[in-house]
Motif scaffolding. Structure first.
Motif, PDB file in Angstrom:
ATOM      1  N   GLY A 128      35.657  51.159 -22.583  1.00 42.93           N
ATOM      2  CA  GLY A 128      35.093  51.156 -21.247  1.00 42.93           C
ATOM      3  C   GLY A 128      34.190  49.955 -21.030  1.00 42.93           C
ATOM      4  O   GLY A 128      34.170  49.017 -21.835  1.00 42.93           O
ATOM      5  N   PHE A 129      33.437  49.998 -19.930  1.00 47.40           N
ATOM      6  CA  PHE A 129      32.618  48.869 -19.516  1.00 47.40           C
ATOM      7  C   PHE A 129      31.137  49.123 -19.779  1.00 47.40           C
ATOM      8  O   PHE A 129      30.688  50.264 -19.875  1.00 47.40           O
ATOM      9  CB  PHE A 129      32.840  48.583 -18.023  1.00 47.40           C
ATOM     10  CG  PHE A 129      34.294  48.426 -17.664  1.00 47.40           C
ATOM     11  CD1 PHE A 129      35.052  47.423 -18.231  1.00 47.40           C
ATOM     12  CD2 PHE A 129      34.906  49.293 -16.764  1.00 47.40           C
ATOM     13  CE1 PHE A 129      36.391  47.268 -17.921  1.00 47.40           C
ATOM     14  CE2 PHE A 129      36.242  49.155 -16.440  1.00 47.40           C
ATOM     15  CZ  PHE A 129      36.990  48.136 -17.019  1.00 47.40           C
ATOM     16  N   VAL A 130      30.382  48.041 -19.840  1.00 47.77           N
ATOM     17  CA  VAL A 130      28.965  48.092 -20.154  1.00 47.77           C
ATOM     18  C   VAL A 130      28.152  48.016 -18.864  1.00 47.77           C
ATOM     19  O   VAL A 130      28.337  47.090 -18.063  1.00 47.77           O
ATOM     20  CB  VAL A 130      28.573  46.929 -21.092  1.00 47.77           C
ATOM     21  CG1 VAL A 130      27.084  46.989 -21.427  1.00 47.77           C
ATOM     22  CG2 VAL A 130      29.417  46.965 -22.354  1.00 47.77           C
ATOM     23  N   LYS A 131      27.268  48.962 -18.664  1.00 48.02           N
ATOM     24  CA  LYS A 131      26.417  48.960 -17.472  1.00 48.02           C
ATOM     25  C   LYS A 131      25.369  47.862 -17.573  1.00 48.02           C
ATOM     26  O   LYS A 131      24.960  47.460 -18.667  1.00 48.02           O
ATOM     27  CB  LYS A 131      25.736  50.319 -17.295  1.00 48.02           C
ATOM     28  CG  LYS A 131      26.691  51.454 -16.992  1.00 48.02           C
ATOM     29  CD  LYS A 131      25.934  52.763 -16.804  1.00 48.02           C
ATOM     30  CE  LYS A 131      26.876  53.911 -16.498  1.00 48.02           C
ATOM     31  NZ  LYS A 131      26.156  55.199 -16.336  1.00 48.02           N
ATOM     32  N   GLU A 132      24.932  47.387 -16.435  1.00 46.29           N
ATOM     33  CA  GLU A 132      23.973  46.287 -16.405  1.00 46.29           C
ATOM     34  C   GLU A 132      22.623  46.670 -16.992  1.00 46.29           C
ATOM     35  O   GLU A 132      21.871  45.799 -17.434  1.00 46.29           O
ATOM     36  CB  GLU A 132      23.791  45.806 -14.965  1.00 46.29           C
ATOM     37  CG  GLU A 132      25.022  45.102 -14.389  1.00 46.29           C
ATOM     38  CD  GLU A 132      24.796  44.600 -12.984  1.00 46.29           C
ATOM     39  OE1 GLU A 132      23.768  44.990 -12.379  1.00 46.29           O
ATOM     40  OE2 GLU A 132      25.619  43.813 -12.479  1.00 46.29           O
ATOM     41  N   ASP A 133      22.301  47.959 -16.996  1.00 53.14           N
ATOM     42  CA  ASP A 133      20.979  48.387 -17.438  1.00 53.14           C
ATOM     43  C   ASP A 133      20.997  49.102 -18.784  1.00 53.14           C
ATOM     44  O   ASP A 133      20.095  49.879 -19.091  1.00 53.14           O
ATOM     45  CB  ASP A 133      20.337  49.292 -16.386  1.00 53.14           C
ATOM     46  CG  ASP A 133      21.150  50.561 -16.128  1.00 53.14           C
ATOM     47  OD1 ASP A 133      22.292  50.647 -16.637  1.00 53.14           O
ATOM     48  OD2 ASP A 133      20.644  51.462 -15.432  1.00 53.14           O
ATOM     49  N   ARG A 176      28.068  54.243 -27.375  1.00 55.75           N
ATOM     50  CA  ARG A 176      27.894  55.691 -27.570  1.00 55.75           C
ATOM     51  C   ARG A 176      28.263  56.465 -26.304  1.00 55.75           C
ATOM     52  O   ARG A 176      28.899  57.524 -26.357  1.00 55.75           O
ATOM     53  CB  ARG A 176      26.454  55.987 -27.995  1.00 55.75           C
ATOM     54  CG  ARG A 176      26.118  55.512 -29.405  1.00 55.75           C
ATOM     55  CD  ARG A 176      24.766  56.043 -29.854  1.00 55.75           C
ATOM     56  NE  ARG A 176      23.671  55.471 -29.085  1.00 55.75           N
ATOM     57  CZ  ARG A 176      23.018  54.367 -29.435  1.00 55.75           C
ATOM     58  NH1 ARG A 176      23.376  53.703 -30.525  1.00 55.75           N
ATOM     59  NH2 ARG A 176      22.017  53.922 -28.695  1.00 55.75           N
ATOM     60  N   ARG A 177      27.836  55.939 -25.151  1.00 54.35           N
ATOM     61  CA  ARG A 177      28.154  56.613 -23.890  1.00 54.35           C
ATOM     62  C   ARG A 177      29.651  56.630 -23.640  1.00 54.35           C
ATOM     63  O   ARG A 177      30.230  57.665 -23.282  1.00 54.35           O
ATOM     64  CB  ARG A 177      27.449  55.899 -22.725  1.00 54.35           C
ATOM     65  CG  ARG A 177      27.899  56.411 -21.343  1.00 54.35           C
ATOM     66  CD  ARG A 177      27.312  55.599 -20.211  1.00 54.35           C
ATOM     67  NE  ARG A 177      27.634  54.180 -20.288  1.00 54.35           N
ATOM     68  CZ  ARG A 177      28.811  53.656 -19.919  1.00 54.35           C
ATOM     69  NH1 ARG A 177      29.793  54.451 -19.470  1.00 54.35           N
ATOM     70  NH2 ARG A 177      29.024  52.352 -19.996  1.00 54.35           N
ATOM     71  N   ILE A 178      30.291  55.476 -23.805  1.00 53.35           N
ATOM     72  CA  ILE A 178      31.730  55.361 -23.557  1.00 53.35           C
ATOM     73  C   ILE A 178      32.511  56.303 -24.459  1.00 53.35           C
ATOM     74  O   ILE A 178      33.430  56.994 -24.009  1.00 53.35           O
ATOM     75  CB  ILE A 178      32.176  53.904 -23.755  1.00 53.35           C
ATOM     76  CG1 ILE A 178      31.646  53.024 -22.617  1.00 53.35           C
ATOM     77  CG2 ILE A 178      33.701  53.803 -23.837  1.00 53.35           C
ATOM     78  CD1 ILE A 178      31.755  51.543 -22.892  1.00 53.35           C
ATOM     79  N   LEU A 179      32.143  56.343 -25.724  1.00 53.47           N
ATOM     80  CA  LEU A 179      32.855  57.219 -26.657  1.00 53.47           C
ATOM     81  C   LEU A 179      32.702  58.679 -26.257  1.00 53.47           C
ATOM     82  O   LEU A 179      33.665  59.449 -26.299  1.00 53.47           O
ATOM     83  CB  LEU A 179      32.333  57.005 -28.079  1.00 53.47           C
ATOM     84  CG  LEU A 179      33.073  57.771 -29.161  1.00 53.47           C
ATOM     85  CD1 LEU A 179      34.538  57.369 -29.218  1.00 53.47           C
ATOM     86  CD2 LEU A 179      32.409  57.554 -30.521  1.00 53.47           C
ATOM     87  N   TYR A 180      31.506  59.057 -25.836  1.00 52.49           N
ATOM     88  CA  TYR A 180      31.303  60.445 -25.415  1.00 52.49           C
ATOM     89  C   TYR A 180      32.104  60.758 -24.157  1.00 52.49           C
ATOM     90  O   TYR A 180      32.729  61.823 -24.051  1.00 52.49           O
ATOM     91  CB  TYR A 180      29.816  60.720 -25.168  1.00 52.49           C
ATOM     92  CG  TYR A 180      29.570  62.140 -24.712  1.00 52.49           C
ATOM     93  CD1 TYR A 180      29.599  63.195 -25.620  1.00 52.49           C
ATOM     94  CD2 TYR A 180      29.343  62.423 -23.365  1.00 52.49           C
ATOM     95  CE1 TYR A 180      29.400  64.498 -25.208  1.00 52.49           C
ATOM     96  CE2 TYR A 180      29.144  63.733 -22.945  1.00 52.49           C
ATOM     97  CZ  TYR A 180      29.168  64.763 -23.866  1.00 52.49           C
ATOM     98  OH  TYR A 180      28.982  66.047 -23.450  1.00 52.49           O
ATOM     99  N   GLU A 181      32.098  59.846 -23.202  1.00 50.54           N
ATOM    100  CA  GLU A 181      32.841  60.074 -21.962  1.00 50.54           C
ATOM    101  C   GLU A 181      34.335  60.213 -22.201  1.00 50.54           C
ATOM    102  O   GLU A 181      35.028  60.929 -21.469  1.00 50.54           O
ATOM    103  CB  GLU A 181      32.586  58.921 -20.987  1.00 50.54           C
ATOM    104  CG  GLU A 181      31.185  58.894 -20.407  1.00 50.54           C
ATOM    105  CD  GLU A 181      30.941  57.704 -19.497  1.00 50.54           C
ATOM    106  OE1 GLU A 181      29.897  57.681 -18.810  1.00 50.54           O
ATOM    107  OE2 GLU A 181      31.785  56.780 -19.470  1.00 50.54           O
ATOM    108  N   ARG A 182      34.857  59.543 -23.209  1.00 46.71           N
ATOM    109  CA  ARG A 182      36.300  59.571 -23.460  1.00 46.71           C
ATOM    110  C   ARG A 182      36.729  60.648 -24.445  1.00 46.71           C
ATOM    111  O   ARG A 182      37.892  61.059 -24.441  1.00 46.71           O
ATOM    112  CB  ARG A 182      36.764  58.201 -23.992  1.00 46.71           C
ATOM    113  CG  ARG A 182      36.424  57.019 -23.099  1.00 46.71           C
ATOM    114  CD  ARG A 182      37.137  57.055 -21.765  1.00 46.71           C
ATOM    115  NE  ARG A 182      38.573  56.941 -21.907  1.00 46.71           N
ATOM    116  CZ  ARG A 182      39.235  55.792 -22.022  1.00 46.71           C
ATOM    117  NH1 ARG A 182      38.570  54.646 -22.037  1.00 46.71           N
ATOM    118  NH2 ARG A 182      40.559  55.773 -22.103  1.00 46.71           N
ATOM    119  N   THR A 183      35.814  61.096 -25.319  1.00 46.23           N
ATOM    120  CA  THR A 183      36.223  62.011 -26.388  1.00 46.23           C
ATOM    121  C   THR A 183      35.295  63.202 -26.602  1.00 46.23           C
ATOM    122  O   THR A 183      35.645  64.105 -27.367  1.00 46.23           O
ATOM    123  CB  THR A 183      36.299  61.258 -27.727  1.00 46.23           C
ATOM    124  OG1 THR A 183      34.976  60.858 -28.115  1.00 46.23           O
ATOM    125  CG2 THR A 183      37.195  60.033 -27.636  1.00 46.23           C
TER     126      THR A 183
END
Length: 247
Positions: free
Chosen positions: A57-62, A70-77
């Motif tokens: 996924g993509f990286v937020k500006e903040d 960690r966020r992307i992995l949780y959102e996907r799995t």
């Protein structure tokens, strides 16, 4: 269910349109586990898309890069609180594909103009982890994705340069096997030397002589020897061990 999926897609379209993300930067996660004495990697697939892909996924500006991974992995799995390490940066000019990117978005009923930032060049930070595969039982519903564990020598068609990312990720896991296994929860809190050896052999894809393996592992001084395991059998009772804190 259909209305919920439409709502989720509209929400995602709105988020991407607002351009809250760092352009040209993405994250891809190679998540490995041991099943049937073999090292496997987790791949995801969207309905109606031929290619499989890594959780990314993509990286937020903040947010920091590690936080984004960690966020992307949780959102996907739904995987959370795992030992996740950055291992390589992927930046070949031709690593992405306009057509394939559109196919992935089409599977989510999303369309964007050709000059949208989603279709520009991306550099990806690769993260990896070795986990207990039983930690993953369901996937987030709104992603409309399915997940499956694959042997490294039996990979399906992979999107973009994900085959190269899997290869380098597995090399990193094997090179850093001591830390990865200690942090992976592949073993119970207390385990025998034979159990530890079985995991090493599965990850590295090779067999070891028992005495040589034990001597090498004990010399590294990252195990704590505990009481013996008495199971009532006539065999000599093996010692139990546990990992010292290696994180």
């Amino acid at each position: 269910m259909i209305n919920d999926e439409i709502s989720d897609n509209m929400r995602l379209h709105g988020v991407l349109t607002k351009e809250k993300y760092v352009k040209h930067l993405s994250v891809d996660c190679t998540i490995f586990s041991v099943q049937d004495a073999r090292l496997k990697v987790l791949l995801l697939n969207w309905q109606d898309v031929e290619y499989w892909s890594l959780p990314g996924g993509f990286v937020k500006e903040d947010e920091d890069l590690d936080e984004a991974a960690r966020r992307i992995l949780y959102e996907r799995t739904y995987l959370d609180n795992i030992f996740l390490e950055q291992f390589h940066t992927f930046g070949k000019v031709d690593r992405t594909s306009l057509k394939l990117s559109k196919d992935f978005l089409k599977a989510r009923n999303l369309t964007f103009p050709d000059d949208h930032w989603l279709f520009e060049r991306f550099i990806s930070a690769g993260y990896c982890s070795l986990v207990d595969y039983t930690q993953i039982s369901v996937f987030p519903r709104y992603n409309n994705e399915s997940g499956k564990w694959f042997d490294l020598d039996k990979l399906p068609k992979l999107a973009f340069d994900h085959k190269e990312i899997v290869k380098k990720g597995s090399e990193y896991i094997r090179k850093n096997i001591d830390t990865q296994i200690a942090a992976s929860n592949l073993l119970p809190e207390k385990f025998t030397m034979n159990e530890l050896q079985s995991v090493y052999e599965a990850v590295l894809g090779e067999n070891f002589r028992r005495n040589n393996f034990q001597r090498k592992i004990l010399a590294m001084n990252f195990l704590e020897r505990l009481e013996k395991l008495y199971d009532g059998s006539a065999n000599k009772a093996p010692y139990l061990y546990r990992f010292r804190d290696v994180r």
